[in-house]
Every structure is written in C-alpha cells, then in structure tokens.
Design a protein around this motif. Structure first.
Motif, PDB file in Angstrom:
ATOM      1  N   HIS A 147       1.431  -1.695   0.104  1.00  0.00           N
ATOM      2  CA  HIS A 147       0.232  -0.017   0.270  1.00  0.00           C
ATOM      3  C   HIS A 147       0.863   1.294   0.161  1.00  0.00           C
ATOM      4  O   HIS A 147       1.969   0.893   0.298  1.00  0.00           O
ATOM      5  CB  HIS A 147      -0.908   0.063   1.265  1.00  0.00           C
ATOM      6  N   ARG A 148       0.382   2.638  -0.474  1.00  0.00           N
ATOM      7  CA  ARG A 148       0.780   3.753  -0.172  1.00  0.00           C
ATOM      8  C   ARG A 148       0.025   4.999   0.029  1.00  0.00           C
ATOM      9  O   ARG A 148      -0.743   4.286  -0.220  1.00  0.00           O
ATOM     10  CB  ARG A 148       1.644   4.258  -1.750  1.00  0.00           C
ATOM     11  N   SER A 149       0.569   5.440   0.873  1.00  0.00           N
ATOM     12  CA  SER A 149       0.345   6.623   1.204  1.00  0.00           C
ATOM     13  C   SER A 149      -0.480   7.871  -0.111  1.00  0.00           C
ATOM     14  O   SER A 149      -0.198   7.878  -0.979  1.00  0.00           O
ATOM     15  CB  SER A 149       0.992   7.605   2.641  1.00  0.00           C
ATOM     16  N   ASN A 150      -1.739   7.889   0.638  1.00  0.00           N
ATOM     17  CA  ASN A 150      -2.923   8.769  -0.051  1.00  0.00           C
ATOM     18  C   ASN A 150      -2.489   9.859   0.061  1.00  0.00           C
ATOM     19  O   ASN A 150      -3.020  10.789  -0.309  1.00  0.00           O
ATOM     20  CB  ASN A 150      -4.561   8.171   0.468  1.00  0.00           C
ATOM     21  N   LEU A 151      -1.443  10.075   1.530  1.00  0.00           N
ATOM     22  CA  LEU A 151      -1.388  11.335   2.260  1.00  0.00           C
ATOM     23  C   LEU A 151      -0.647  12.633   2.104  1.00  0.00           C
ATOM     24  O   LEU A 151      -0.257  13.472   2.185  1.00  0.00           O
ATOM     25  CB  LEU A 151      -1.750  11.447   3.886  1.00  0.00           C
ATOM     26  N   TYR A 152       0.867  11.513   1.789  1.00  0.00           N
ATOM     27  CA  TYR A 152       2.347  12.022   2.497  1.00  0.00           C
ATOM     28  C   TYR A 152       2.848  11.579   1.271  1.00  0.00           C
ATOM     29  O   TYR A 152       3.534   9.830   0.930  1.00  0.00           O
ATOM     30  CB  TYR A 152       2.720  11.780   3.357  1.00  0.00           C
ATOM     31  N   SER A 153       2.559  12.130   0.328  1.00  0.00           N
ATOM     32  CA  SER A 153       4.054  11.779  -0.814  1.00  0.00           C
ATOM     33  C   SER A 153       4.296  10.233  -1.839  1.00  0.00           C
ATOM     34  O   SER A 153       5.628   9.418  -1.942  1.00  0.00           O
ATOM     35  CB  SER A 153       5.092  12.245  -0.184  1.00  0.00           C
ATOM     36  N   ASN A 154       2.560   9.241  -1.718  1.00  0.00           N
ATOM     37  CA  ASN A 154       2.464   8.275  -2.017  1.00  0.00           C
ATOM     38  C   ASN A 154       3.567   7.079  -1.179  1.00  0.00           C
ATOM     39  O   ASN A 154       4.522   6.628  -1.737  1.00  0.00           O
ATOM     40  CB  ASN A 154       3.335   8.417  -3.436  1.00  0.00           C
ATOM     41  N   ALA A 155       4.334   6.880  -0.326  1.00  0.00           N
ATOM     42  CA  ALA A 155       5.371   6.702   0.918  1.00  0.00           C
ATOM     43  C   ALA A 155       4.455   5.031   0.535  1.00  0.00           C
ATOM     44  O   ALA A 155       3.851   5.124   1.421  1.00  0.00           O
ATOM     45  CB  ALA A 155       5.245   7.446   2.033  1.00  0.00           C
ATOM     46  N   PRO A 156       5.718   4.324   0.804  1.00  0.00           N
ATOM     47  CA  PRO A 156       4.761   2.936   0.713  1.00  0.00           C
ATOM     48  C   PRO A 156       5.146   2.777   2.346  1.00  0.00           C
ATOM     49  O   PRO A 156       5.295   3.425   3.592  1.00  0.00           O
ATOM     50  CB  PRO A 156       6.167   2.204   0.569  1.00  0.00           C
ATOM     51  N   MET A 157       3.900   1.566   2.593  1.00  0.00           N
ATOM     52  CA  MET A 157       3.085   0.975   3.440  1.00  0.00           C
ATOM     53  C   MET A 157       2.789  -0.179   3.509  1.00  0.00           C
ATOM     54  O   MET A 157       2.167  -0.453   4.020  1.00  0.00           O
ATOM     55  CB  MET A 157       2.270   2.240   3.817  1.00  0.00           C
ATOM     56  N   PRO A 158       4.115  -1.022   3.587  1.00  0.00           N
ATOM     57  CA  PRO A 158       4.347  -2.497   3.742  1.00  0.00           C
ATOM     58  C   PRO A 158       3.545  -2.920   4.691  1.00  0.00           C
ATOM     59  O   PRO A 158       2.999  -2.925   5.954  1.00  0.00           O
ATOM     60  CB  PRO A 158       5.582  -3.133   3.488  1.00  0.00           C
TER      61      PRO A 158
END
Length: 216
Positions: free
Chosen positions: A94-105
């Motif tokens: 998953h990637r953050s919808n709020l913070y620069s498309n940051a990865p969230m594995p």
C-alpha cells in the motif's frame, strides 16, 4: 455461588476486568526489535494493545501474550489517537494517500482518516505522521495472523490484557467467571461495577450463558 461460562469469541465494548498475562511482560527490546513468544496457529481470539508511552505493542491470543515489538507512533503535531479500533482494511502493498505516496507495506487500517499499522522506520520514539510503524519482519508475521475486525487498542501507557464483562453480568452479585480453558488457574470473582477499568480490549460473552440451564 453462581458461575458464568465465557466463550472468548469476538470483540465487544463495555466494562473491563483486568486479567494477568501468563508471560512476564517486561522484556527488553532495542528499537526495531521484536519477539514472538509462541509460534504456529493461534488458538484464542487475537487482539493487540499498543502503548504510546512505552512505544511497544503486545499481541495476545486470549489471555496469553504471544508477541512483543517496538513501535513508532505519531510525532508531535501528528499524535496517534488513543482508543479501541477494529482492523478495517488490509493491504500487503500500500502507498499513502496523504504523504507523497510513501510506501506502507503490510498495511492494516484502523481509521478511514489515515491511521494504520504498517512496516516502517522504527527509531524507538514517536516519528510517524500518526500511523503505528512496526518492525518489517514482525509486521509481515502479524499481517498473516490478523483478520478484518481484529481488535486493536491504543493506550497512553497500559499494555496488559483485560477481559471485558457486560454490565448485565456484573450485576449478578457473587458471580464467578470460568473460561473454557480455565484449568490453568482458579475462577475469578467479579468485583463490583465501580471497580472496573474502562478502555481495555474486550472479549465477547457467549449468549448461551443466559439460557435457563446455566442461570439457576
């Protein structure tokens, strides 16, 4: 003295009766550290308690502590909110919808406004934008254990498990609680309602205990 049989099945929210964890909870961990105390299939209902003050998560199966890990919660200005949350969504990548498309594995969503569990940098202090960062390997194993609806409690300091009892049960004077795996210890005598502790994860009482054959 009447006895009430508890089936530890699913989350429910009411009053709380503290339960002692079967395993010593003060285990030293370095930032990014974790430890599984049990491996394999989970036999009891799974839930988590996360302490902002201690920057740690405890994973329980029923009344047994099965996993411990360091976490990194929200930094100043992005504080992780305390409260009781069910896991709402799970995405391995998953990637953050709020913070620069940051990865969230291994993302496990707790709120629809941006709070989630996920693997990430874990410096041993609050450093996220509100999410709860977990050690990568721990996040992967936890992701495999949880389901949609698994209860997660975020507290300011407490990490101990608790069994929550519905007020209707607490209103039965002199009752004792006997769980289906209570052979490990004596039954618990219920304290008066004003002695209960609010804000802990709760396990549901089986409706079968209210049938006439059990309510003598």
């Amino acid at each position: 003295m009447p006895k009430l049989l508890l089936s530890l099945l699913a989350p429910l929210f009411a009053l709380a009766l503290p339960v002692q964890a079967a395993v010593e909870t003060e285990i030293a961990l370095a930032p990014g550290g974790y430890r599984w105390l049990e491996e394999g299939a989970v036999n009891g209902p799974l839930y988590m308690v996360i302490s902002i003050e201690k920057q740690r998560v405890h994973v329980y199966s029923g009344d047994r502590l099965i996993g411990i890990a360091s976490v990194s919660t929200g930094m100043k200005g992005h504080r992780t909110p305390t409260g009781d949350y069910p896991i709402l969504q799970k995405r391995q990548w998953h990637r953050s919808n709020l913070y620069s498309n940051a990865p969230m594995p291994f993302m496990q969503r707790l709120t629809w406004d941006g709070i989630a569990l996920h693997a990430g940098h874990n410096p041993g202090h609050p450093a996220s934008h509100g999410c709860i960062r977990l050690p990568y390997a721990f996040a992967r194993q936890l992701f495999a254990l949880t389901k949609i609806g698994t209860p997660v409690e975020v507290t300011q300091a407490r990490l101990n498990a608790a069994l929550k009892i519905d007020p209707l049960v607490l209103g039965d004077p002199g009752s004792t609680v006997v769980s289906f795996d209570a052979g490990k210890g004596p039954a618990m005598t219920l304290p008066p309602p004003d002695a209960q502790e609010d804000g802990a994860p709760m396990l549901e009482i089986d409706p079968a205990i209210f049938t006439p054959r059990l309510r003598r």
